[in-house]
Design a protein around this motif. Structure first.
Motif, PDB file in Angstrom:
ATOM      1  N   GLU A  46     -40.193 -16.418-109.093  1.00 37.11           N
ATOM      2  CA  GLU A  46     -40.912 -16.708-110.359  1.00 37.11           C
ATOM      3  C   GLU A  46     -40.706 -18.289-110.581  1.00 37.11           C
ATOM      4  N   LEU A  47     -41.716 -18.987-111.331  1.00 31.34           N
ATOM      5  CA  LEU A  47     -41.821 -20.270-111.560  1.00 31.34           C
ATOM      6  C   LEU A  47     -40.771 -20.392-112.645  1.00 31.34           C
ATOM      7  N   VAL A  48     -39.813 -21.432-112.591  1.00 31.69           N
ATOM      8  CA  VAL A  48     -38.848 -21.760-113.325  1.00 31.69           C
ATOM      9  C   VAL A  48     -39.132 -22.990-114.055  1.00 31.69           C
ATOM     10  N   ALA A  49     -39.659 -23.961-113.680  1.00 36.74           N
ATOM     11  CA  ALA A  49     -39.856 -25.304-114.090  1.00 36.74           C
ATOM     12  C   ALA A  49     -40.937 -26.184-113.263  1.00 36.74           C
ATOM     13  N   PHE A  50     -41.856 -26.990-113.902  1.00 38.84           N
ATOM     14  CA  PHE A  50     -43.083 -27.390-113.395  1.00 38.84           C
ATOM     15  C   PHE A  50     -43.121 -28.960-113.831  1.00 38.84           C
ATOM     16  N   SER A  55     -45.555 -36.602-114.787  1.00 38.55           N
ATOM     17  CA  SER A  55     -44.395 -36.321-115.448  1.00 38.55           C
ATOM     18  C   SER A  55     -44.498 -35.422-116.551  1.00 38.55           C
ATOM     19  N   SER A  56     -45.569 -34.707-116.921  1.00 39.50           N
ATOM     20  CA  SER A  56     -45.776 -33.535-117.752  1.00 39.50           C
ATOM     21  C   SER A  56     -45.063 -32.339-117.271  1.00 39.50           C
ATOM     22  N   THR A  57     -44.266 -31.776-118.117  1.00 32.38           N
ATOM     23  CA  THR A  57     -43.339 -30.530-117.809  1.00 32.38           C
ATOM     24  C   THR A  57     -43.764 -29.152-118.511  1.00 32.38           C
ATOM     25  N   ASP A  58     -43.382 -28.325-117.933  1.00 34.24           N
ATOM     26  CA  ASP A  58     -43.539 -26.930-118.437  1.00 34.24           C
ATOM     27  C   ASP A  58     -42.380 -26.046-117.877  1.00 34.24           C
ATOM     28  N   TYR A  59     -42.078 -24.876-118.597  1.00 38.42           N
ATOM     29  CA  TYR A  59     -40.890 -23.950-118.282  1.00 38.42           C
ATOM     30  C   TYR A  59     -41.145 -22.728-118.549  1.00 38.42           C
ATOM     31  N   ALA A  60     -40.460 -21.969-117.675  1.00 42.05           N
ATOM     32  CA  ALA A  60     -40.537 -20.486-118.107  1.00 42.05           C
ATOM     33  C   ALA A  60     -39.726 -20.346-119.451  1.00 42.05           C
ATOM     34  N   ASP A  61     -40.206 -19.430-120.270  1.00 43.52           N
ATOM     35  CA  ASP A  61     -39.558 -19.167-121.645  1.00 43.52           C
ATOM     36  C   ASP A  61     -38.008 -18.746-121.380  1.00 43.52           C
ATOM     37  N   SER A  62     -37.611 -18.210-120.446  1.00 43.62           N
ATOM     38  CA  SER A  62     -36.157 -17.986-120.383  1.00 43.62           C
ATOM     39  C   SER A  62     -35.459 -19.057-120.009  1.00 43.62           C
ATOM     40  N   VAL A  63     -35.823 -20.186-119.639  1.00 43.57           N
ATOM     41  CA  VAL A  63     -34.953 -21.405-119.463  1.00 43.57           C
ATOM     42  C   VAL A  63     -35.437 -22.519-120.546  1.00 43.57           C
ATOM     43  N   GLY A  65     -35.261 -25.146-123.227  1.00 44.05           N
ATOM     44  CA  GLY A  65     -34.015 -25.563-123.971  1.00 44.05           C
ATOM     45  C   GLY A  65     -32.600 -25.660-123.234  1.00 44.05           C
ATOM     46  N   ARG A  66     -32.505 -25.093-122.188  1.00 45.24           N
ATOM     47  CA  ARG A  66     -31.616 -25.012-121.216  1.00 45.24           C
ATOM     48  C   ARG A  66     -31.641 -25.874-120.009  1.00 45.24           C
ATOM     49  N   PHE A  67     -32.643 -25.828-119.399  1.00 47.65           N
ATOM     50  CA  PHE A  67     -33.181 -26.425-117.863  1.00 47.65           C
ATOM     51  C   PHE A  67     -34.104 -27.545-118.262  1.00 47.65           C
ATOM     52  N   THR A  68     -33.648 -28.647-117.367  1.00 44.03           N
ATOM     53  CA  THR A  68     -34.598 -29.834-117.769  1.00 44.03           C
ATOM     54  C   THR A  68     -35.093 -30.194-116.241  1.00 44.03           C
ATOM     55  N   ILE A  69     -36.100 -30.363-115.923  1.00 49.04           N
ATOM     56  CA  ILE A  69     -37.044 -30.780-114.746  1.00 49.04           C
ATOM     57  C   ILE A  69     -37.219 -32.334-114.958  1.00 49.04           C
ATOM     58  N   SER A  70     -36.843 -33.245-113.585  1.00 53.91           N
ATOM     59  CA  SER A  70     -37.373 -34.515-113.815  1.00 53.91           C
ATOM     60  C   SER A  70     -37.618 -35.050-112.288  1.00 53.91           C
ATOM     61  N   ARG A  71     -38.127 -36.183-112.332  1.00 54.58           N
ATOM     62  CA  ARG A  71     -38.411 -36.782-110.918  1.00 54.58           C
ATOM     63  C   ARG A  71     -38.226 -38.059-110.806  1.00 54.58           C
ATOM     64  N   ASP A  89     -29.239 -15.996-114.559  1.00 51.88           N
ATOM     65  CA  ASP A  89     -29.900 -17.196-113.973  1.00 51.88           C
ATOM     66  C   ASP A  89     -29.504 -17.217-112.599  1.00 51.88           C
ATOM     67  N   THR A  90     -28.673 -16.313-111.869  1.00 54.99           N
ATOM     68  CA  THR A  90     -28.362 -16.134-110.524  1.00 54.99           C
ATOM     69  C   THR A  90     -29.454 -15.705-109.612  1.00 54.99           C
ATOM     70  N   ALA A  91     -29.785 -16.535-108.790  1.00 57.61           N
ATOM     71  CA  ALA A  91     -30.708 -16.499-107.908  1.00 57.61           C
ATOM     72  C   ALA A  91     -30.916 -17.400-106.643  1.00 57.61           C
ATOM     73  N   VAL A  92     -31.720 -17.208-105.740  1.00 55.48           N
ATOM     74  CA  VAL A  92     -31.947 -18.457-104.777  1.00 55.48           C
ATOM     75  C   VAL A  92     -32.987 -19.325-105.390  1.00 55.48           C
ATOM     76  N   TYR A  93     -32.987 -20.562-105.374  1.00 51.17           N
ATOM     77  CA  TYR A  93     -33.750 -21.601-106.219  1.00 51.17           C
ATOM     78  C   TYR A  93     -34.519 -22.033-105.111  1.00 51.17           C
ATOM     79  N   TYR A  94     -35.680 -22.207-105.151  1.00 47.80           N
ATOM     80  CA  TYR A  94     -36.609 -23.120-104.137  1.00 47.80           C
ATOM     81  C   TYR A  94     -37.483 -24.178-104.773  1.00 47.80           C
ATOM     82  N   CYS A  95     -37.590 -25.372-104.187  1.00 49.87           N
ATOM     83  CA  CYS A  95     -38.441 -26.438-104.812  1.00 49.87           C
ATOM     84  C   CYS A  95     -39.774 -26.109-103.863  1.00 49.87           C
ATOM     85  N   ASN A  96     -40.620 -26.650-104.652  1.00 51.93           N
ATOM     86  CA  ASN A  96     -42.276 -26.512-104.153  1.00 51.93           C
ATOM     87  C   ASN A  96     -42.779 -28.143-104.201  1.00 51.93           C
TER      88      ASN A  96
END
Length: 121
Positions: A46-50, A55-63, A65-71, A89-96
């Motif tokens: 599942e997508l977590v953050a984009f 540098s516009s961002t979007d997040y899954a509802d579940s994260v 206010g808790r997660f921040t993506i940056s570049r 939040d336990t999972a394998v996290y993959y970047c794309n």
């Protein structure tokens, strides 16, 4: 050839924080949008953050206010700051990353190898 290398996963207690990094390396490429996905056992990825190239961002509802993506475009690196971590939040996290190679206008999709995040007391 382009590679994505992730780092920063590990074991953390509920309420704790982790910061994931994903660096793109290779030659003659440019990075467009980037994202973080996750996959827990028995579930679909599942997508977590984009984050777009602008540098516009979007997040899954579940994260939200808790997660921040940056570049950091100088380093061709995307980050995921994860705060107030929960057991779910336990999972394998993959970047794309969506990448242009050379002068081609075609976008290629690349994936990192994955990094385990475990939230447990």
């Amino acid at each position: 050839q382009v590679q994505l290398v992730e780092s920063g996963g590990g074991l953390v207690q509920p309420g704790g924080s982790l910061r994931l990094s994903c660096a793109a390396s290779g030659s003659d490429f440019s990075v467009n949008a980037m994202g973080w996905y996750r996959q827990a056992p028995g579930t679909e990825r599942e997508l977590v953050a984009f984050i777009t190239g602008g540098s516009s961002t979007d997040y899954a509802d579940s994260v939200k206010g808790r997660f921040t993506i940056s570049r950091d475009d100088y380093k061709n690196t995307v980050y995921l700051q994860m705060n107030s971590l929960k057991s779910e939040d336990t999972a394998v996290y993959y970047c794309n990353a969506r990448i242009n190679r050379g002068s081609s206008v075609r976008e290629y999709f690349y994936w990192g190898q994955g990094t385990q995040v475990t939230v447990s007391s």
